[in-house]
Motif scaffolding. Structure first.
Motif, PDB file in Angstrom:
ATOM      1  N   SER A  53       8.058  26.768 -60.506  1.00 43.89           N
ATOM      2  CA  SER A  53       6.728  26.494 -61.040  1.00 43.89           C
ATOM      3  C   SER A  53       6.742  25.429 -62.127  1.00 43.89           C
ATOM      4  CB  SER A  53       6.123  27.784 -61.598  1.00 43.89           C
ATOM      5  OG  SER A  53       4.878  27.518 -62.204  1.00 43.89           O
ATOM      6  N   ALA A  54       5.991  24.338 -61.888  1.00 45.62           N
ATOM      7  CA  ALA A  54       5.818  23.310 -62.916  1.00 45.62           C
ATOM      8  C   ALA A  54       4.669  23.654 -63.844  1.00 45.62           C
ATOM      9  CB  ALA A  54       5.574  21.964 -62.261  1.00 45.62           C
ATOM     10  N   ASP A  55       3.923  24.749 -63.519  1.00 43.90           N
ATOM     11  CA  ASP A  55       2.783  25.147 -64.344  1.00 43.90           C
ATOM     12  C   ASP A  55       3.184  26.097 -65.459  1.00 43.90           C
ATOM     13  OD1 ASP A  55       0.980  23.663 -62.826  1.00 43.90           O
ATOM     14  OD2 ASP A  55       0.759  25.287 -61.356  1.00 43.90           O
ATOM     15  N   HIS A  56       4.464  26.480 -65.486  1.00 45.02           N
ATOM     16  CA  HIS A  56       4.937  27.401 -66.510  1.00 45.02           C
ATOM     17  C   HIS A  56       5.848  26.687 -67.493  1.00 45.02           C
ATOM     18  CE1 HIS A  56       3.636  30.377 -63.485  1.00 45.02           C
ATOM     19  NE2 HIS A  56       3.480  31.188 -64.527  1.00 45.02           N
ATOM     20  N   THR A  57       5.748  27.087 -68.742  1.00 39.51           N
ATOM     21  CA  THR A  57       6.636  26.589 -69.793  1.00 39.51           C
ATOM     22  C   THR A  57       7.385  27.779 -70.367  1.00 39.51           C
ATOM     23  OG1 THR A  57       5.093  24.812 -70.351  1.00 39.51           O
ATOM     24  CG2 THR A  57       6.781  25.364 -71.980  1.00 39.51           C
ATOM     25  N   VAL A  58       8.717  27.733 -70.285  1.00 35.42           N
ATOM     26  CA  VAL A  58       9.548  28.847 -70.745  1.00 35.42           C
ATOM     27  C   VAL A  58      10.017  28.556 -72.162  1.00 35.42           C
ATOM     28  CG1 VAL A  58      11.577  30.257 -70.275  1.00 35.42           C
ATOM     29  CG2 VAL A  58      10.303  29.226 -68.374  1.00 35.42           C
ATOM     30  N   VAL A 158      16.101  27.538 -70.560  1.00 36.49           N
ATOM     31  CA  VAL A 158      14.706  27.574 -71.016  1.00 36.49           C
ATOM     32  C   VAL A 158      14.210  26.160 -71.278  1.00 36.49           C
ATOM     33  CG1 VAL A 158      15.023  29.857 -72.030  1.00 36.49           C
ATOM     34  CG2 VAL A 158      15.317  27.828 -73.467  1.00 36.49           C
ATOM     35  N   ASP A 159      12.878  25.997 -71.289  1.00 35.60           N
ATOM     36  CA  ASP A 159      12.285  24.686 -71.523  1.00 35.60           C
ATOM     37  C   ASP A 159      12.216  24.346 -73.005  1.00 35.60           C
ATOM     38  OD1 ASP A 159      11.865  24.608 -68.762  1.00 35.60           O
ATOM     39  OD2 ASP A 159       9.887  25.533 -68.954  1.00 35.60           O
ATOM     40  N   ALA A 188      13.437  17.248 -79.204  1.00 35.86           N
ATOM     41  CA  ALA A 188      12.045  17.204 -78.738  1.00 35.86           C
ATOM     42  C   ALA A 188      11.571  18.545 -78.205  1.00 35.86           C
ATOM     43  CB  ALA A 188      11.888  16.135 -77.661  1.00 35.86           C
ATOM     44  N   VAL A 189      12.487  19.425 -77.840  1.00 34.77           N
ATOM     45  CA  VAL A 189      12.108  20.746 -77.304  1.00 34.77           C
ATOM     46  C   VAL A 189      12.690  21.856 -78.167  1.00 34.77           C
ATOM     47  CG1 VAL A 189      11.763  19.991 -74.932  1.00 34.77           C
ATOM     48  CG2 VAL A 189      14.058  20.614 -75.690  1.00 34.77           C
ATOM     49  N   THR A 190      12.903  21.573 -79.437  1.00 35.03           N
ATOM     50  CA  THR A 190      13.469  22.557 -80.355  1.00 35.03           C
ATOM     51  C   THR A 190      12.495  22.802 -81.507  1.00 35.03           C
ATOM     52  OG1 THR A 190      15.742  21.910 -79.823  1.00 35.03           O
ATOM     53  CG2 THR A 190      15.411  23.079 -81.894  1.00 35.03           C
ATOM     54  N   LEU A 191      12.335  24.057 -81.849  1.00 33.35           N
ATOM     55  CA  LEU A 191      11.505  24.469 -82.983  1.00 33.35           C
ATOM     56  C   LEU A 191      12.343  25.433 -83.822  1.00 33.35           C
ATOM     57  CD1 LEU A 191       8.689  24.601 -84.406  1.00 33.35           C
ATOM     58  CD2 LEU A 191       8.174  26.565 -82.913  1.00 33.35           C
ATOM     59  N   ALA A 253       7.088  19.867 -71.567  1.00 34.31           N
ATOM     60  CA  ALA A 253       8.295  20.508 -72.093  1.00 34.31           C
ATOM     61  C   ALA A 253       9.416  20.521 -71.061  1.00 34.31           C
ATOM     62  CB  ALA A 253       7.978  21.923 -72.567  1.00 34.31           C
ATOM     63  N   LEU A 254       9.052  20.844 -69.798  1.00 35.81           N
ATOM     64  CA  LEU A 254      10.074  20.892 -68.751  1.00 35.81           C
ATOM     65  C   LEU A 254      10.763  19.545 -68.610  1.00 35.81           C
ATOM     66  CD1 LEU A 254      11.566  21.974 -66.299  1.00 35.81           C
ATOM     67  CD2 LEU A 254       9.518  21.514 -64.921  1.00 35.81           C
ATOM     68  N   ALA A 255       9.974  18.471 -68.493  1.00 36.69           N
ATOM     69  CA  ALA A 255      10.556  17.136 -68.333  1.00 36.69           C
ATOM     70  C   ALA A 255      11.369  16.744 -69.561  1.00 36.69           C
ATOM     71  CB  ALA A 255       9.459  16.108 -68.077  1.00 36.69           C
ATOM     72  N   LEU A 256      10.864  17.090 -70.751  1.00 37.25           N
ATOM     73  CA  LEU A 256      11.593  16.739 -71.976  1.00 37.25           C
ATOM     74  C   LEU A 256      12.905  17.503 -72.076  1.00 37.25           C
ATOM     75  CD1 LEU A 256       8.676  16.547 -74.574  1.00 37.25           C
ATOM     76  CD2 LEU A 256      10.018  14.647 -73.669  1.00 37.25           C
TER      77      LEU A 256
END
Length: 538
Positions: A53-58, A158-159, A188-191, A253-256
């Motif tokens: 699924s590209a509609d989900h962000t993990v 995970v994304d 870019a995908v880290t918090l 997020a997935l692409a990043l």
């Protein structure tokens, strides 16, 4: 970012993945298998994740024991999730909180997350969070090996990574050295969330946050977003929720995440390869290789035999007929080398001396020097690959060179036009001399038998038979001497032409067995550098 922006990012990612795969394939057999396996793992993981699924962000919550990670997870989700979490059979199992968007089951199966909960809307965290999957993961510093393995596995899957730190252990080397620093390319995908700020005096919050940012900068995450929160009091939870909501809304997020993975392994490929560009094949080095191989293959011996063979044949055809037959007792130099045949299809081998230790050493040295010059400046692994490519054909060189010499057109059977002219005149001169001798012989026999001896014609007082003998012999000798001068000049031309053809034949063999494989390997390195550069270009 708009969905259009996400599409552009996905297209850019696709090109980088293709470039990364090209770089991996080009580096096979050159770079370490472990590095190439890492690249293949990223490619396979990217393919699997993008097919789901590209509609989900993990979004995964990671933290050490006592960091309040699960409490913050519940605070972001809402009270109902906390209730569900309390009923989990074991804390070693990751828990998924799914926000809207159908089709999450295959993705959660791929993540191997069995504990799943479909969340309800939270104020300020509703439509924008559709497609969000929050994961509460085991403590990464757990004493249970299975827990740590789960964390290490999901860190790579995970994304978005949310690192929950606490004021007491925010500088712990375990999280920085083992996780954050190795994932510096994933900023870019880290918090990062400094939780439990309620345990700090208000005046200490800012200094602690500054200290954390400084440590993260040393990890290579100086631009990562850092938030302060307290899951217990609710302070800062809205900011954490808003940051996550923003990530989901951008749909990138997935692409990043995958882009960061590509950058990371592309960097490893670069490190494994090393910097540098090969000098390449220069005309001078190729010429030196051909010259050394020519010497090792006895080309000078063949070139020396060409003029001697021509002189041998020329003497046999234009020499004084009285003595030219003696040449037949001397062997033709080219025939001795099995190079006299006019049909090169009949010749597959020469009779040149087989390559001995000196010739083999000379061949090896020539190939090694050529490869060293061509690979100069190339990175270490590729320099070895280029040299190896040059050595692969080395064992076939002696036989290939011998066959090339055997097939070279040395013009051994080509006649010179002047041979026929000189041959005819030589025989006429001989016949004239023999005619004069016969005439005098007849006169002598008549005188011996006391028979009348007729007068012979005279020229300037000289008997014609005597002039015939002297003239025929003088002409024959003159033609023989003249023919030697002409033969010597023609032989030099034949030798020069043979030298050129033989060197061309040797150069062709060197090109096929040494130069071309080296050029292919150098081209392979250049293609690899271009591919890995394209893959690394974020």
């Amino acid at each position: 970012m708009s969905r259009h922006g996400g599409t552009k990012e996905a297209s850019r990612l696709q090109r980088r993945l293709e470039a990364l795969n090209d770089a991996r394939e080009l580096a096979e057999g050159v770079l370490p298998d472990a590095t190439l396996d890492d690249v293949l793992h990223v490619l396979e993981r990217a393919s699997s994740r993008r097919s789901l699924s590209a509609d989900h962000t993990v979004v995964g919550f990671f933290g050490a024991t006592g960091s309040g990670k699960s409490t913050l997870f519940n605070a972001v989700n809402g009270a109902e999730i906390a209730t569900a979490a309390a009923r989990r059979p074991t804390t070693s199992e990751p828990l998924a909180s799914v926000w809207g968007a159908d089709g999450s089951e295959p993705l959660l199966d791929w993540l191997d997350v069995r504990q799943r909960h479909h969340a309800d809307a939270v104020e300020g965290f509703a439509d924008e969070a559709s497609g969000l999957i929050l994961l509460d993961l085991p403590d990464f510093d757990s004493t249970r090996a299975a827990n740590r393995q789960t964390v290490e596995r999901l860190v790579g899957m995970v994304d978005v990574l949310v690192w929950v730190l606490d004021p007491q252990k925010y500088a712990d080397a375990a999280v920085h050295d083992d996780f954050l620093a190795p994932l510096a390319s994933h900023g870019a995908v880290t918090l990062v969330v400094l939780n439990q700020i309620d345990r700090l005096p208000e005046a200490d919050v800012k200094p602690v946050m500054e200290s954390l940012r400084g440590i993260l900068a040393r990890d290579g995450l100086g631009k990562v977003q850092v938030l302060a929160a307290s899951a217990l009091t609710g302070a800062g939870v809205d900011k954490v929720r808003a940051a996550i909501r923003q990530v989901v809304a951008r749909r990138e997020a997935l692409a990043l995440r995958l882009s960061a993975d590509v950058s990371q392994v592309a960097g490893r490929l670069m490190d494994a390869s090393g910097p540098g560009e090969p000098a390449g094949v220069k005309s001078g080095t190729g010429a030196r290789l051909a010259e050394e191989l020519s010497r090792a293959a006895n080309v000078p011996l063949v070139v020396d035999a060409v003029p001697r063979s021509y002189k041998h044949e020329s003497t046999r055809r234009t020499g004084w007929p009285v003595t030219r037959w003696l040449v037949r007792f001397r062997p033709d130099p080219l025939r001795r080398l099995n190079l006299r045949s006019t049909s090169k299809a009949e010749v597959s081998r020469t009779s040149l001396p087989p390559a001995g230790a000196p010739e083999r050493a000379r061949t090896d040295a020539a190939v090694r020097d050529f490869a060293d010059a061509a690979s100069d400046g190339a990175p270490g692994p590729w320099r070895a690959s280029i040299r190896g490519a040059a050595r692969e054909g080395r064992e076939r060189l002696p036989d290939a060179l011998d066959q090339a010499i055997a097939r070279a057109d040395l013009k051994a059977g080509q006649k010179s036009w002047w041979w026929a002219v000189f041959n005819v005149i030589q025989w006429l001169a001989l016949l004239t001399a023999v005619g004069g001798l016969g005439w005098l012989g007849v006169l002598a026999v008549l005188g011996y038998l006391q028979l009348p001896v007729p007068d012979v014609p005279r020229v300037e007082g000289w008997p014609l038979p005597t002039l015939m003998i002297a003239g025929g012999a003088a002409l024959g000798i003159f033609l023989a001497i003249t023919a030697k001068f002409i033969t010597a000049a023609a032989a030099r031309l034949r030798a020069a032409a043979a030298r050129k053809r033989l060197k061309s034949a040797v150069a062709a063999v060197a090109g096929k067995l040494v130069v071309e494989p080296v050029e292919v390997e150098i081209s392979r390195l250049k293609s690899f550098n271009a591919a890995v550069k394209a893959a690394a270009a974020a």
